[in-house]
Scaffold this active site. Structure first.
Site, PDB file in Angstrom:
ATOM      1  N   GLY A 266      -0.090   9.347  -7.809  1.00 46.76           N
ATOM      2  CA  GLY A 266       0.137  10.562  -8.588  1.00 46.76           C
ATOM      3  C   GLY A 266       1.505  10.461  -9.210  1.00 46.76           C
ATOM      4  O   GLY A 266       2.018   9.370  -9.427  1.00 46.76           O
ATOM      5  N   CYS A 269       4.335   9.591 -13.726  1.00 49.05           N
ATOM      6  CA  CYS A 269       4.325   8.344 -14.498  1.00 49.05           C
ATOM      7  C   CYS A 269       2.974   7.639 -14.516  1.00 49.05           C
ATOM      8  O   CYS A 269       2.316   7.600 -15.550  1.00 49.05           O
ATOM      9  CB  CYS A 269       5.397   7.403 -13.972  1.00 49.05           C
ATOM     10  SG  CYS A 269       7.032   8.138 -14.042  1.00 49.05           S
TER      11      CYS A 269
HETATM   12  C1  UGA Z   1       6.410   4.259 -11.021  1.00 51.01           C
HETATM   13  C2  UGA Z   1       6.679   2.743 -11.056  1.00 51.01           C
HETATM   14  O1  UGA Z   1       6.573   2.212  -9.737  1.00 51.01           O
HETATM   15  C3  UGA Z   1       8.074   2.477 -11.602  1.00 51.01           C
HETATM   16  O2  UGA Z   1       8.302   1.083 -11.699  1.00 51.01           O
HETATM   17  C4  UGA Z   1       8.205   3.119 -12.989  1.00 51.01           C
HETATM   18  O3  UGA Z   1       9.491   2.948 -13.529  1.00 51.01           O
HETATM   19  C5  UGA Z   1       7.924   4.611 -12.862  1.00 51.01           C
HETATM   20  O4  UGA Z   1       6.594   4.810 -12.331  1.00 51.01           O
HETATM   21  C6  UGA Z   1       8.024   5.205 -14.239  1.00 51.01           C
HETATM   22  O5  UGA Z   1       7.184   4.895 -15.070  1.00 51.01           O
HETATM   23  O6  UGA Z   1       8.996   5.908 -14.499  1.00 51.01           O
HETATM   24  P1  UGA Z   1       7.093   6.245  -9.356  1.00 51.01           P
HETATM   25  O7  UGA Z   1       6.177   7.102 -10.170  1.00 51.01           O
HETATM   26  O8  UGA Z   1       8.454   6.735  -8.996  1.00 51.01           O
HETATM   27  O9  UGA Z   1       7.326   4.829 -10.101  1.00 51.01           O
HETATM   28  O10 UGA Z   1       6.331   5.968  -7.989  1.00 51.01           O
HETATM   29  P2  UGA Z   1       5.625   4.738  -7.276  1.00 51.01           P
HETATM   30  O11 UGA Z   1       6.464   4.274  -6.179  1.00 51.01           O
HETATM   31  O12 UGA Z   1       5.140   3.753  -8.262  1.00 51.01           O
HETATM   32  O13 UGA Z   1       4.363   5.478  -6.647  1.00 51.01           O
HETATM   33  C7  UGA Z   1       3.383   6.056  -7.498  1.00 51.01           C
HETATM   34  C8  UGA Z   1       2.240   6.628  -6.699  1.00 51.01           C
HETATM   35  O14 UGA Z   1       1.461   5.573  -6.139  1.00 51.01           O
HETATM   36  C9  UGA Z   1       2.651   7.510  -5.526  1.00 51.01           C
HETATM   37  O15 UGA Z   1       1.805   8.653  -5.512  1.00 51.01           O
HETATM   38  C10 UGA Z   1       2.410   6.640  -4.317  1.00 51.01           C
HETATM   39  O16 UGA Z   1       2.094   7.390  -3.181  1.00 51.01           O
HETATM   40  C11 UGA Z   1       1.225   5.813  -4.778  1.00 51.01           C
HETATM   41  N1  UGA Z   1       1.099   4.500  -4.094  1.00 51.01           N
HETATM   42  C12 UGA Z   1       2.075   3.573  -4.224  1.00 51.01           C
HETATM   43  C13 UGA Z   1      -0.037   4.216  -3.373  1.00 51.01           C
HETATM   44  O17 UGA Z   1      -0.957   5.043  -3.252  1.00 51.01           O
HETATM   45  N2  UGA Z   1      -0.153   2.980  -2.776  1.00 51.01           N
HETATM   46  C14 UGA Z   1       0.800   2.050  -2.884  1.00 51.01           C
HETATM   47  O18 UGA Z   1       0.629   0.955  -2.313  1.00 51.01           O
HETATM   48  C15 UGA Z   1       1.945   2.345  -3.622  1.00 51.01           C
END
Ligand code: UGA
Length: 443
Positions: A266, A269
């Site tokens: 979610g 981004c």
């Molecule tokens: C994401 C990208 O990881 C960044 O590199 C990018 O700069 C950023 O979007 C952006 O476009 O500004 P972010 O939205 O902060 O970063 O969060 P993430 O760590 O990517 O997690 C996104 C979602 O995926 C979260 O809801 C997290 O719980 C979920 N997730 C993440 C999973 O369900 N499984 C995983 O293995 C990793």
């Protein structure tokens, strides 16, 4: 070189503080006066670990600060101050459409242009549809008194919320899209400390730089939906997706990062970026290339419905008159961001279907209350769980991982826990008398 940062959201505030940390004089601008007042008083209007310390370390007027950082709402001041302007405004999903709303970025360029009367570089950091930089660069040159000497570069940002400061000061790579050698030289100059520390620099044209960002977020979303699709097959076949992911991770070509199955992605981004990317590919006549992202999106949204179903099963087939505790409201841990939060989405659906839902999150309570005023909120995990027929663990804060199942057992009505993030230890919970269920794992 003096720097300005336009737009003080997660990205802009972090970028401004980090550029001050790198030694530059920085002026940040936002069109919302309340944000500027808060930042000028040393308060960050969101939760981001380490950012408030960095702000106060550099903010003008703070005791012992370097005084290199300050904020304003004046475009005139920004134009007069900056040799380089970073545009960090947001590009949310348009209402009722997949495409992104470019109005904040466009208005930032348009409001800045009349104040650019000497050679300058405007650096876009916002996530934009491919083709935007070229259009914005041409428009800027037409509208700025400096004409073509008001140049544009595109420098996508890859920071993660929760790790924003570290990701900005120690990035994996720096990508810059430029149209001239002079622009490349300025970008190298501004990032000298990072390049000297060994950060790889990739210099491209505008379109490639824009696409790197869209491709990176699409890949990450695809990786998460891939493992969540495997979770669906695991559920159908009685296999265990956590063991499966662990075994896949030993293959270095696959790797274990971003392979955590559960409630899916979610935030502000990934969801909107894959949709905007599909919309843009459609405009370019390349929609077929990205039809798989529709499936990535659908798999992701199905996780939320599946969690609601699992909770219903655990409530004996219906939510009416049932109390449900939800642990977590932020879209991920170490953030108070609730934009498109899977946790709140599930909490909201269950509440609408008749349960009494009580939510607790270590940092995102205020934001969650604003978005879902109909939910109940508690001051602690224990309070949220009091009297619950089922406890849903939906955002994997460290506090929840460390919870003692025996403490919670004393307050709930029934010992049933659903782990939406596959990080709790099933054995520990079962030994304490709980029914432990998770997405993609055998019961
Ligand atoms: C994401 C990208 O990881 C960044 O590199 C990018 O700069 C950023 O979007 C952006 O476009 O500004 P972010 O939205 O902060 O970063 O969060 P993430 O760590 O990517 O997690 C996104 C979602 O995926 C979260 O809801 C997290 O719980 C979920 N997730 C993440 C999973 O369900 N499984 C995983 O293995 C990793």
């Amino acid at each position: 070189m003096r720097i300005t940062v336009i737009g003080t959201g997660y990205l802009g505030t972090t970028h401004a503080a980090c550029m001050a940390e790198l030694g530059f004089e920085v002026l940040g601008l936002d069109i919302v006066p309340e944000k500027i007042e808060a930042l000028s008083a040393g308060r960050i209007p969101m939760y981001e670990p380490g950012l408030d310390e960095l702000l106060r370390k550099h903010l003008v007027g703070m005791p012992g600060s370097t005084g290199r950082l300050r904020f304003t709402t004046s475009w005139e001041e920004v134009g007069a101050f900056g040799d380089m302007h970073f545009v960090c405004t947001n590009t949310p999903q348009r209402r009722g459409e997949f495409a992104c709303d470019m109005s904040y970025v466009e208005s930032a360029f348009d409001l800045l242009a009349p104040h650019l009367d000497r050679p300058t570089l405007v650096v876009g950091k916002s996530t934009v549809p491919v083709g935007s930089a070229e259009r914005l660069a041409d428009r800027l040159a037409e509208r700025a008194p400096a004409g073509a000497a008001a140049e544009v570069a595109w420098n996508p940002e890859f920071l993660r919320e929760g790790y924003a400061v570290n990701d900005t000061l120690h990035p994996d790579r720096i990508v810059v899209g430029v149209r001239s050698e002079a622009a490349e030289a300025r970008m190298r100059e501004v990032y000298t400390p990072l390049l000297d520390a060994g950060t790889p620099l990739v210099v491209t044209d505008f379109a490639t730089a824009e696409l790197v960002k869209a491709a990176a977020n699409s890949f990450l979303a695809t990786k998460i939906s891939f493992i969540n699709a495997m979770a669906e097959v695991c559920e159908a076949s009685g296999a265990d997706v956590v063991q499966l992911a662990g075994a896949l991770a030993y293959d270095e070509r696959i790797g274990g990062k971003f392979l955590n199955s559960g409630l899916g992605f979610g935030g502000g981004c990934l969801p909107k970026d894959i949709r905007a990317f599909m919309a843009r590919a459609g405009e370019l006549g390349a929609d077929q290339a990205l039809t798989f992202l529709r499936e990535v999106d659908s798999i992701n949204m199905r996780r939320r419905s599946r969690m609601v179903e699992l909770a219903r099963e655990q409530c004996g087939g219906g939510f009416l008159g049932r109390r449900v505790a939800v642990l977590g409201a932020a879209f991920k841990p170490n953030s108070d961001d609730v934009r498109d939060s899977p946790a709140l989405n599930v909490a909201g659906q269950i509440q609408l279907q008749g349960a009494q839902v009580t939510v607790y999150d270590p940092k995102a309570m205020d934001n969650a209350r604003k978005l879902f005023p109909g939910l109940s909120f508690a001051e602690s995990a224990l309070e949220a769980a009091t009297g619950a027929h089922v406890v849903l663990h939906l955002t994997e804060w460290q506090e929840f991982r460390e919870m003692d199942p025996r403490d919670l057992a004393g307050v709930v009505s029934e010992r049933r826990i659903l782990d939406g993030r596959n990080v709790l230890d099933p054995q520990r919970w079962r030994e304490a008398g709980w029914t432990y269920r998770a997405l993609g794992r055998p019961s």
